[in-house]
Design a protein around this motif. Structure first.
Motif, mmCIF file in Angstrom:
data_model
loop_
_atom_site.group_PDB
_atom_site.id
_atom_site.type_symbol
_atom_site.label_atom_id
_atom_site.label_comp_id
_atom_site.label_asym_id
_atom_site.label_seq_id
_atom_site.Cartn_x
_atom_site.Cartn_y
_atom_site.Cartn_z
ATOM 1 N N ASP A 81 0.820 -1.216 0.000
ATOM 2 C CA ASP A 81 0.000 0.000 0.000
ATOM 3 C C ASP A 81 0.855 1.268 0.000
ATOM 4 O OD1 ASP A 81 -2.240 -1.550 -0.072
ATOM 5 O OD2 ASP A 81 -2.974 -1.051 1.924
ATOM 6 N N GLU A 82 2.195 1.124 0.049
ATOM 7 C CA GLU A 82 3.073 2.303 0.065
ATOM 8 C C GLU A 82 3.519 2.695 -1.347
ATOM 9 O OE1 GLU A 82 3.597 3.758 2.859
ATOM 10 O OE2 GLU A 82 2.819 2.199 4.180
ATOM 11 N N LEU A 295 3.434 -0.070 -6.655
ATOM 12 C CA LEU A 295 3.903 1.116 -5.919
ATOM 13 C C LEU A 295 3.237 2.400 -6.416
ATOM 14 C CD1 LEU A 295 7.732 0.412 -5.403
ATOM 15 C CD2 LEU A 295 5.833 -0.086 -3.869
ATOM 16 N N THR A 296 2.140 2.239 -7.180
ATOM 17 C CA THR A 296 1.364 3.384 -7.667
ATOM 18 C C THR A 296 2.248 4.363 -8.444
ATOM 19 O OG1 THR A 296 0.146 3.139 -5.572
ATOM 20 C CG2 THR A 296 -0.555 4.926 -6.971
ATOM 21 N N SER A 297 3.257 3.822 -9.130
ATOM 22 C CA SER A 297 4.173 4.681 -9.877
ATOM 23 C C SER A 297 3.530 5.207 -11.157
ATOM 24 C CB SER A 297 5.443 3.899 -10.223
ATOM 25 O OG SER A 297 6.046 3.389 -9.047
ATOM 26 N N GLY A 298 2.794 4.341 -11.827
ATOM 27 C CA GLY A 298 2.169 4.715 -13.094
ATOM 28 C C GLY A 298 2.433 3.630 -14.129
ATOM 29 N N ILE A 299 2.257 3.976 -15.398
ATOM 30 C CA ILE A 299 2.427 3.008 -16.484
ATOM 31 C C ILE A 299 3.359 3.605 -17.525
ATOM 32 C CG2 ILE A 299 1.271 1.720 -18.322
ATOM 33 C CD1 ILE A 299 -1.271 1.715 -16.570
ATOM 34 N N LEU B 351 -7.587 2.012 -3.157
ATOM 35 C CA LEU B 351 -8.116 1.130 -2.125
ATOM 36 C C LEU B 351 -6.954 0.592 -1.293
ATOM 37 C CD1 LEU B 351 -10.685 -0.912 -4.267
ATOM 38 C CD2 LEU B 351 -11.150 1.059 -2.792
ATOM 39 N N THR B 352 -7.203 0.407 -0.027
ATOM 40 C CA THR B 352 -6.196 -0.223 0.836
ATOM 41 C C THR B 352 -6.355 -1.740 0.766
ATOM 42 O OG1 THR B 352 -7.665 -0.267 2.751
ATOM 43 C CG2 THR B 352 -6.325 1.721 2.428
ATOM 44 N N PHE B 353 -5.322 -2.434 1.220
ATOM 45 C CA PHE B 353 -5.434 -3.892 1.273
ATOM 46 C C PHE B 353 -6.604 -4.297 2.160
ATOM 47 C CE2 PHE B 353 -4.647 -8.066 2.971
ATOM 48 C CZ PHE B 353 -4.501 -8.763 1.786
ATOM 49 N N GLU B 354 -6.787 -3.601 3.276
ATOM 50 C CA GLU B 354 -7.903 -3.908 4.179
ATOM 51 C C GLU B 354 -9.246 -3.830 3.448
ATOM 52 O OE1 GLU B 354 -5.138 -2.649 5.195
ATOM 53 O OE2 GLU B 354 -4.749 -3.713 7.067
ATOM 54 N N GLU B 355 -9.390 -2.771 2.650
ATOM 55 C CA GLU B 355 -10.674 -2.588 1.947
ATOM 56 C C GLU B 355 -10.920 -3.692 0.915
ATOM 57 O OE1 GLU B 355 -11.251 2.256 2.199
ATOM 58 O OE2 GLU B 355 -9.769 1.445 0.788
#
Lengths: 429, 429
Positions: A81-82, A295-299, B351-355
């Protein structure tokens, strides 16, 4: 099994990036570790070679994992999630610091090495840690597998915290030279590669000295480029005279040459300027779609990079990527390219399955030479796959089965794996 | 094992959508198929019940697959370079037409049923085909597994081509009534659900009659909503008086009520109007991120839907999704939400892992009642997982192991599965 033989089965390989050639119950011929080609029926000249018939199984080229962090393997799949910088400081750097302990390193690298041996990759380009002894241990273990790898002792003389940082640029350089010295004559299958982690980890002085070391010794370099927006902003602060992150590497003379190409992982946010720098230097992009989504970096706009003629392969980037399974990486690469098209730019068409298969095999393989295809003259790297768990209600073409394998990696069982005609893995039932 | 007992192991379940409660070597108590709760140490009142100790294994709630097409299972993972409408006409409709042949249906549904039995799902909401006999065969097979499912005979009286289309709205309605009649008294675990495929497949007259049938008999409905841009444009042409795709379903009185909720798969492109319609009717969104990426449909803004209080669960949507593995679906759901945030709208947090764990368990489970958690009063649906293949160099928390399992689904081995306290699956080593 000696080094000249024939394999029979469901053959699939990239003829070029737009075409997968397949032969149902076809033949591939290995002579002295080199592929003589793939054939629908066996040419007379090879009829005296031993033939190993894999029946209905698939036989595909070995894949190349162009970017993977060995010391991160045992904590894969957590903390996802980070974003990058938080993930590095919270999970990655504390873990890598443990590799100062050789007992720890020996045990942990056994897990990594054994799983690399069992996966679709026959070649890999690997990050170690900054520790010389642990990195040599990793190389020792990898060399014995028969897989062919580049492995880097990491350089980092800043921003690693007190437990994961070399004392100075000079100390880092000296440790690197010592490591290179100890590598000499030690390996058959394993090559050292210079590995400045990324610019935030390496002072200007260290980067410069790595550039010199590379040039003077013909040593290749691997690093990271334009993965995350916060990282890019940080590099701009650290190297204010640079016109782009890629230009910063260029300033330090670490972007390589076509004969000694640098690998840059990610390039998620690379623009036209960075593309032209990568192209000019003959650098390779290690595209790591799984990692970049986690890591939500992108594409990364891979279609644009391909159109520009930049060298590209795929990387699993464990542990930001969660698995060393290259066919799962192929699936995520396809999904990522489809989302770039749908959500970012509808002028950038999604990658086709053919293209992604090519990137996973010959695309990344070309970093090692003529690798990743069954065309004549290529090294004989092959993976035999049992896909019978994915029963079907009708006869499926080899092409369909290869696609299905990527979308259902958990049900694709690797039976045998060859590197340069040597069997490096057999599944024990 | 009777229906009252205790399981011991690494327990994890959603306390609410933001919190996963875990107990290392904890206990969950089942009395007559109902969960009495999860406990760090065993309450005295249960000490006479038989205890089954799973040691270091994980025990998590059974998951709910809110959207899956049984007849598509055997061709999963091919043709994935197409978008929705081309994929339907090229691959899906020709395959579904084969279910007119009962011998074919029997064999193919065995593959589906057996794999559903072995996966993380204890509940599922399933599309059949338009064929009554084949759909009853599917329901017969599913009922025997002990899994609890809703299954729909599909309605389609237009745009299916000559081989996959009912003759008229009236013929479709009559076949549906006959099917419902034949279901009566036949099943313990399997429920019929009305299943108009989507508006392009169903004439106004047919949609209207399904709405009436639902209302008069308290029968639930499942369908598809706002998956693909071409599909949405087509619906606008077909129902020109509608203000949105969701409104078209509303016009036909097929959006259900909170007591009899409709499931709408996808909602990738649902806007504020569609959200308010879904909310008003108490409908469930079956979020199918894997499918939505594979068919280049896009990414549904699940965070927005959650904030609006709309009911949401996850669907694998085989065969546009390529696997029935719900934990792989969780991984792709996380990646999709991260890309929506990064590429579309940075006001919509990932979304978080929890969600996502919540959505896969209690979120979708709530469609069936009190399902998908180990809180007291919930049906005792549980999955026991051996994650020991993913060795680690340190003790990992239960929370970390559950996350790692989702990111490495191929290495998570299901050992046992319970539905309402009955064991429905044991892995044979």
């Amino acid at each position: 099994m000696n080094n000249s033989f024939i394999l029979r089965g469901g053959i699939a390989f990239s003829e070029d990036k737009n075409r997968i050639t397949t032969y149902y119950r076809g033949y591939i011929v290995c002579v002295d570790g080199i592929c003589m080609g793939a054939f629908p029926s066996l040419p007379d000249e090879y009829k005296d070679l031993p033939l190993y018939d894999y029946g209905e199984r698939l036989i595909i080229p070995g894949m190349t994992d162009l970017h993977v962090h060995a010391p991160q393997y045992t904590f894969r799949g957590i903390g996802m999630d980070e974003e990058l910088l938080e993930w590095l400081s919270t999970y990655t750097f504390p873990e890598e610091a443990k590799y100062a302990d050789m007992e720890y390193a020996r045990r942990a690298y056994k897990y990594f090495t054994e799983d690399l041996r069992r996966c679709f990759s026959t070649r890999a380009v690997v990050f170690g840690t900054l520790h010389t002894d642990a990195t040599l241990e990793l190389m020792d273990q990898l060399d014995k597998t028969g897989l062919i790898t580049y492995v880097g002792k990491v350089n980092m003389d800043r921003n690693g915290g007190e437990n994961l940082q070399e004392e100075s640029a000079e100390a880092s350089l000296e440790a690197t030279k010592e490591w290179l010295e100890r590598c000499k004559g030690r390996y058959v299958n394993t090559y050292p590669i210079l590995t400045p982690r990324f610019i935030p980890s390496c002072s200007d002085e260290l980067m410069m000295s790595i550039g010199v070391l590379s040039r003077e010794n013909g040593l290749r370099i691997q690093s990271h480029l334009s993965e995350n927006l916060s990282e890019i902003a940080w590099v701009k602060e650290l190297v204010p005279e640079s016109t782009s992150y890629a230009n910063a590497y260029e300033i330090f003379d670490t972007m390589g040459t076509p004969d000694c190409p640098t690998i840059m992982a990610h390039c998620v946010h690379s623009d036209e300027e960075e593309m032209s720098i990568l192209k000019k230097h003959g650098a390779y992009i290690a595209h790591c779609a799984d990692s970049n989504m986690n890591l939500t970096s992108g594409i990364a706009p891979i279609r644009k990079f391909m159109d520009a003629g930049i060298n590209i392969g795929l990387g699993t980037d464990v542990a930001a990527g969660s698995s060393m399974n290259m066919v799962k990486t192929m699936l995520i690469t396809l999904q990522a390219s489809k989302m770039y098209y749908r959500l970012v730019d509808q002028n950038v068409k999604p990658l086709t399955f053919e293209e992604v298969f090519y990137l996973a095999t010959e695309g990344g393989g070309s970093y090692f030479g003529k690798i990743g295809s069954f065309k004549p003259g290529f090294d004989f790297d092959a993976v035999v796959v049992d896909d019978s768990k994915m029963y079907s209600m009708r006869d499926m073409s080899i092409r369909e089965r290869v696609e299905r394998m990527c979308y259902n990696d958990a049900d694709a069982i690797i039976k045998d794996k060859f590197v340069k005609g040597r069997k490096v893995y057999t599944r024990i039932e």
